[in-house]
Write a protein that holds these residues in place. Structure first.
Motif, PDB file in Angstrom:
ATOM      1  N   LYS A  65       0.722  -1.076   0.147  1.00  9.19           N
ATOM      2  CA  LYS A  65      -0.015   0.022   0.081  1.00  9.19           C
ATOM      3  C   LYS A  65       0.550   1.353   0.110  1.00  9.19           C
ATOM      4  N   ILE A  66       2.053   1.309   0.289  1.00  7.56           N
ATOM      5  CA  ILE A  66       2.901   2.495   0.589  1.00  7.56           C
ATOM      6  C   ILE A  66       2.952   3.312  -0.682  1.00  7.56           C
ATOM      7  N   THR A  67       3.081   2.786  -1.661  1.00  4.48           N
ATOM      8  CA  THR A  67       3.140   3.642  -3.202  1.00  4.48           C
ATOM      9  C   THR A  67       1.712   3.993  -3.452  1.00  4.48           C
ATOM     10  N   GLU A  68       0.831   3.829  -2.751  1.00  5.02           N
ATOM     11  CA  GLU A  68      -0.478   4.720  -3.014  1.00  5.02           C
ATOM     12  C   GLU A  68      -0.474   6.004  -2.307  1.00  5.02           C
ATOM     13  N   HIS A  69       0.740   6.258  -1.525  1.00  2.00           N
ATOM     14  CA  HIS A  69       0.928   7.486  -0.822  1.00  2.00           C
ATOM     15  C   HIS A  69       2.254   8.132  -1.100  1.00  2.00           C
ATOM     16  N   THR A  70       3.128   7.663  -1.485  1.00  2.00           N
ATOM     17  CA  THR A  70       4.513   8.118  -2.056  1.00  2.00           C
ATOM     18  C   THR A  70       5.187   6.979  -2.857  1.00  2.00           C
ATOM     19  N   THR A  71       5.807   7.710  -3.883  1.00  2.00           N
ATOM     20  CA  THR A  71       6.900   6.577  -4.530  1.00  2.00           C
ATOM     21  C   THR A  71       8.341   7.132  -4.566  1.00  2.00           C
ATOM     22  N   ASP A  72       8.298   8.540  -3.935  1.00  2.00           N
ATOM     23  CA  ASP A  72       9.346   9.369  -3.691  1.00  2.00           C
ATOM     24  C   ASP A  72      10.423   8.615  -2.638  1.00  2.00           C
TER      25      ASP A  72
END
Length: 120
Positions: A65-72
């Motif tokens: 789920k983390i990439t739903e909030h950031t890919t930086d």
């Protein structure tokens, strides 16, 4: 060879990660408004009490789920849970994924609410 306890694994993991006090976390957040504060507890725990400004992603689905909030990879990510164990394991997982600015807010949930306020 004996098995490690959860407490040993968490202590070992925390020793290699950046840990923040609640006060240091509040200061970082005041200087860096785009930092993410992730609550890695289960939804039922979050429903009981939730620190202000946190995003709930349970530890068990964090990597999905983390990439739903950031890919930086350079974005500041602060993690917390009820006692610090899940946050430490979550921080290690995010670091392993390639995120560089991952920190654990090393306190219990009530202490964090004292410093950040409540999200309810």
């Amino acid at each position: 060879m004996s098995l490690k306890t959860l407490q040993e694994i968490v202590a070992e993991t925390k020793s290699s990660l950046h840990c923040l006090t609640p006060q240091a976390a509040r200061e970082l957040l005041s200087e860096n408004s785009d930092a993410l504060v992730l609550d890695v507890r289960e939804p039922g725990e979050v429903a009981e009490k939730r620190p202000a400004g946190t995003i709930n992603i349970p530890r068990g689905v964090l990597e999905m789920k983390i990439t739903e909030h950031t890919t930086d990879p350079d974005r500041n990510i602060l993690l917390h849970c009820a006692t610090g164990g899940r946050a430490a394991l979550a921080a290690a997982a995010l670091t392993h994924m390639g995120f560089h600015n991952v920190s654990i807010i090393d306190c219990n949930c009530d202490e964090l609410i004292t410093h950040l306020g409540t999200g309810h």
